[in-house]
Design a protein around this motif. Structure first.
Motif, short mmCIF file in Angstrom:
data_model
loop_
_atom_site.label_atom_id
_atom_site.label_comp_id
_atom_site.label_asym_id
_atom_site.label_seq_id
_atom_site.Cartn_x
_atom_site.Cartn_y
_atom_site.Cartn_z
N VAL A 96 -10.14 3.67 12.36
CA VAL A 96 -11.58 3.60 12.13
C VAL A 96 -11.83 2.84 10.83
N ALA A 97 -12.68 1.82 10.89
CA ALA A 97 -13.07 1.06 9.70
C ALA A 97 -14.35 1.65 9.13
N TYR A 98 -14.41 1.77 7.81
CA TYR A 98 -15.62 2.24 7.13
C TYR A 98 -16.18 1.14 6.25
N TYR A 99 -17.44 0.82 6.48
CA TYR A 99 -18.09 -0.23 5.70
C TYR A 99 -18.58 0.29 4.35
N GLY A 100 -19.00 1.54 4.33
CA GLY A 100 -19.62 2.09 3.12
C GLY A 100 -18.71 2.91 2.25
N SER A 101 -17.43 3.05 2.61
CA SER A 101 -16.46 3.80 1.82
C SER A 101 -15.14 3.03 1.82
N PRO A 102 -14.36 3.16 0.75
CA PRO A 102 -13.08 2.46 0.68
C PRO A 102 -11.99 3.18 1.47
N ILE A 103 -12.20 3.28 2.80
CA ILE A 103 -11.30 4.06 3.64
C ILE A 103 -10.97 3.32 4.93
N LEU A 104 -9.72 3.38 5.31
CA LEU A 104 -9.26 3.05 6.66
C LEU A 104 -8.62 4.32 7.18
N GLU A 105 -9.16 4.85 8.29
CA GLU A 105 -8.75 6.18 8.77
C GLU A 105 -8.09 6.09 10.14
N ALA A 147 0.84 -1.20 0.00
CA ALA A 147 0.00 0.00 0.00
C ALA A 147 0.87 1.24 0.00
N GLU A 148 0.52 2.20 -0.85
CA GLU A 148 1.24 3.47 -0.87
C GLU A 148 0.75 4.36 0.25
N GLU A 149 1.57 5.24 0.72
CA GLU A 149 1.16 6.20 1.75
C GLU A 149 0.12 7.12 1.16
N THR A 150 -0.97 7.36 1.89
CA THR A 150 -2.08 8.10 1.35
C THR A 150 -2.14 9.52 1.87
N ALA A 151 -3.10 10.25 1.33
CA ALA A 151 -3.25 11.66 1.69
C ALA A 151 -3.62 11.78 3.16
N ASP A 152 -3.33 12.93 3.75
CA ASP A 152 -3.61 13.13 5.17
C ASP A 152 -5.00 13.68 5.41
N SER A 153 -5.71 14.09 4.39
CA SER A 153 -7.05 14.61 4.58
C SER A 153 -7.91 14.28 3.39
N SER A 154 -9.24 14.26 3.61
CA SER A 154 -10.16 13.92 2.53
C SER A 154 -11.53 14.39 2.90
N SER A 155 -12.43 14.50 1.89
CA SER A 155 -13.82 14.83 2.15
C SER A 155 -14.54 13.58 2.58
N SER A 156 -15.84 13.69 2.91
CA SER A 156 -16.56 12.56 3.45
C SER A 156 -16.93 11.52 2.42
N SER A 157 -16.86 11.80 1.16
CA SER A 157 -17.22 10.82 0.14
C SER A 157 -15.99 10.20 -0.46
N GLU A 158 -16.14 8.93 -0.95
CA GLU A 158 -14.99 8.25 -1.50
C GLU A 158 -14.49 8.88 -2.77
N ALA A 178 -23.18 10.52 8.74
CA ALA A 178 -22.29 9.71 9.56
C ALA A 178 -21.43 10.58 10.46
N SER A 179 -21.24 10.14 11.69
CA SER A 179 -20.45 10.91 12.64
C SER A 179 -19.79 9.97 13.65
N ILE A 180 -18.80 10.51 14.33
CA ILE A 180 -18.12 9.80 15.42
C ILE A 180 -18.20 10.69 16.66
N SER A 181 -18.74 10.14 17.74
CA SER A 181 -18.92 10.91 18.96
C SER A 181 -18.20 10.27 20.12
N LYS A 182 -17.54 11.09 20.92
CA LYS A 182 -16.95 10.62 22.17
C LYS A 182 -17.85 11.06 23.31
N SER A 215 -10.02 14.43 14.76
CA SER A 215 -9.59 14.87 13.43
C SER A 215 -8.75 13.79 12.76
N THR A 216 -8.64 13.88 11.45
CA THR A 216 -7.93 12.87 10.68
C THR A 216 -6.42 13.01 10.78
#
Length: 497
Positions: free
Chosen positions: A463-472, A110-121, A428-432, A480-481
């Motif tokens: 964080v695993a995402y089921y609906g987007s191709p993302i591991l964050e 896997a290549e190193e990915t971007a440090d930020s992204s919008s909410s959609s894939e 979608a959100s993440i709450s503490k 924050s990301t």
């Protein structure tokens, strides 16, 4: 002619010739002869350094390989012995072909990915995907492929997400399982077996991938030095998970990169929708799906593979949660959506006890099913849902506490002793959640359908995402990301008819 005169003329002519050609070695810069001992390396490292060429390609079957060719330019040095040839040349060629997919799956870096992204894939930088590996060769031209080889066809995907379903950390390795489903109309189909990916916890670098033996994995766990994966398998026409050998619990052989069925669904009674392990006692608990409204719970001996069904549970469609410190299993039972009998049970290894006992006279019933359960320091936290409204109970034993409102489709996670709510709806959100005050710190999720969270360090979590191709990777203080990994390459690929 007199021989003496001829000799004098010859000597004079030779002298004139040497004078014209410059016979002084020192004046003309010619030094002493250069010789090499047998053990001496006469190659000039600076001027004659070797170069490497790397190339990579991906095919429709996801097979990936990398090769490097290093060539040292020939060098020669003259010696006093005319019959000795000191020309030296060296070349090396290394190839490392990896494949972990017997059915169109692959193992790739896997290549190193971007440090930020919008909410959609769509907003993810495509360059972060390991599908596109940038040529990092030297200044030399790339090695050209043979003209007889056909160009690789681009990979075509059947889905926009590989369905990352569960995460587990053991040591410095992050384990992630991908269901790789395809939506056809209103149906979910599985054209590929599940996939297990291994990442470095700290960096997120992809270490390897292993093809699973069955389809539709639901959970990955590590216990007793072994990696186990629970799978549900494909649904049949009646939306059930048959009791056969196409589902069950797999045991993964990391050394040989192979997974095989350890306990078949025929022994368990169906496919598995949840799986937790008691590492101290090397046993597990599974939710076994027989059909809609009928889900049982069984105890598994991970040493012998024996299965013991827990009686008294009729519809454990909610999650399982193990309080390993106290040896207690929490089970959410909706009892076939019998609103007067929905309970969260505690199983101590022998008997079941209801976490809350409603007062029938005061009609204190929670009619929403236990949807997700987590335990922190012996205290259970229960999220309930009726598929319209959802609430988090900080004190489920007291049903007068109506709980904190959240989206009806939410899951709980515990990271470094703190409670998180992952809202999986459109917003979608993440709450503490502060479990003492009930205060909520919330941020918008970077992708669709956050599905699991595990601690990466004292201040970060994956964080695993089921609906987007993302591991964050997120910062748990600011939500924050920190880093994004594109998992698109694990999506279900189109198969030829």
């Amino acid at each position: 002619m007199n021989r003496k005169i001829l000799s004098l003329l010859t000597v004079a002519s030779f002298a004139l010739f040497m004078s014209a050609c410059g016979g002084d070695d020192k004046k003309n810069g010619v030094g002493p002869e250069v010789t090499c001992d047998d053990t001496e390396d006469c190659l000039d490292d600076e001027d004659e350094s070797s170069s490497s060429v790397k190339s990579s390609s991906s095919s429709k079957k996801d097979n990936k390989s990398s090769s490097s060719v290093k060539e040292d330019k020939d060098k020669s040095s003259s010696s006093a012995k005319e019959d000795k040839d000191d020309d030296k040349s060296s070349s090396s060629e290394a190839k490392d072909d990896k494949s972990s997919d017997s059915k169109d799956e692959s193992s790739s870096s896997a290549e190193e990915t971007a440090d930020s992204s919008s909410s959609s894939e769509e907003a993810i930088d495509s360059s972060s995907s390991s599908e596109e590996i940038v040529d990092s060769s030297s200044s030399e031209e790339p090695v050209e492929s043979s003209s007889s080889e056909e160009p690789a066809k681009p990979v075509e995907y059947e889905s926009t997400t590989p369905n990352l379903a569960d995460l587990e950390i053991s040591g410095d390795t992050l384990f992630a399982i991908f269901q790789r489903s395809t939506t056809v109309g209103y149906n979910t189909e599985f054209h590929h077996n599940g996939l297990l990916a291994l990442y470095n916890v700290a960096t997120g670098d992809l270490l390897d991938t292993i093809q699973l033996a069955t389809k539709n994995p639901s959970a990955v766990k590590v216990a007793g030095g072994n990696v186990y994966v629970a799978t549900a398998g494909e649904y049949d026409a009646y939306w059930s998970l048959p009791a056969d050998n196409t589902r069950g619990i797999e045991k993964v052989d990391l050394k040989n990169k192979k997974s095989s069925l350890f306990i078949a669904g025929s022994k368990l009674g169906g496919g598995l929708t949840d799986f937790v392990v008691d590492k101290k006692n090397n046993k597990g608990f599974v939710s076994v799906y027989y059909g809609y409204g009928s889900v049982g719970v069984s105890e598994i001996n991970l040493s012998t593979g024996s299965v013991t069904k827990i009686s008294g549970i009729s519809d454990a469609s909610g999650s399982l949660e193990l309080d390993e410190e106290n040896g207690l299993l929490y089970i959410g039972d909706r009892d076939g959506m019998n609103f007067m009998a929905i309970r969260t049970y505690i199983y101590d290894g022998t008997s079941l006890t209801a976490l809350s006992n409603p007062d029938e006279e005061e009609d204190e019933y929670e009619t929403r099913q236990p949807y997700s359960i987590k335990v922190i320091k012996g205290i259970p936290y229960v999220f309930v849902s009726d598929y319209t409204n959802g609430a988090l109970y900080l004190n489920y034993a007291d049903l007068e506490d109506k709980g904190l409102e959240f989206d009806q489709d939410s899951k709980l996670a515990v990271v470094n002793g703190e409670l998180y709510v992952m809202s999986r709806g459109d917003a979608a959100s993440i709450s503490k959640v502060n479990t003492t005050s009930g205060e909520v710190q919330q941020s918008i999720a970077i992708g669709k359908n956050p599905y699991d969270m595990v601690a990466a360090s004292a201040t970060t979590a994956w964080v695993a995402y089921y609906g987007s191709p993302i591991l964050e990777l997120i910062n748990t203080s600011t939500l924050s990301t920190e880093k994004l990994i594109n998992t698109k390459e694990f999506c279900a690929v189109k198969v030829e008819d």
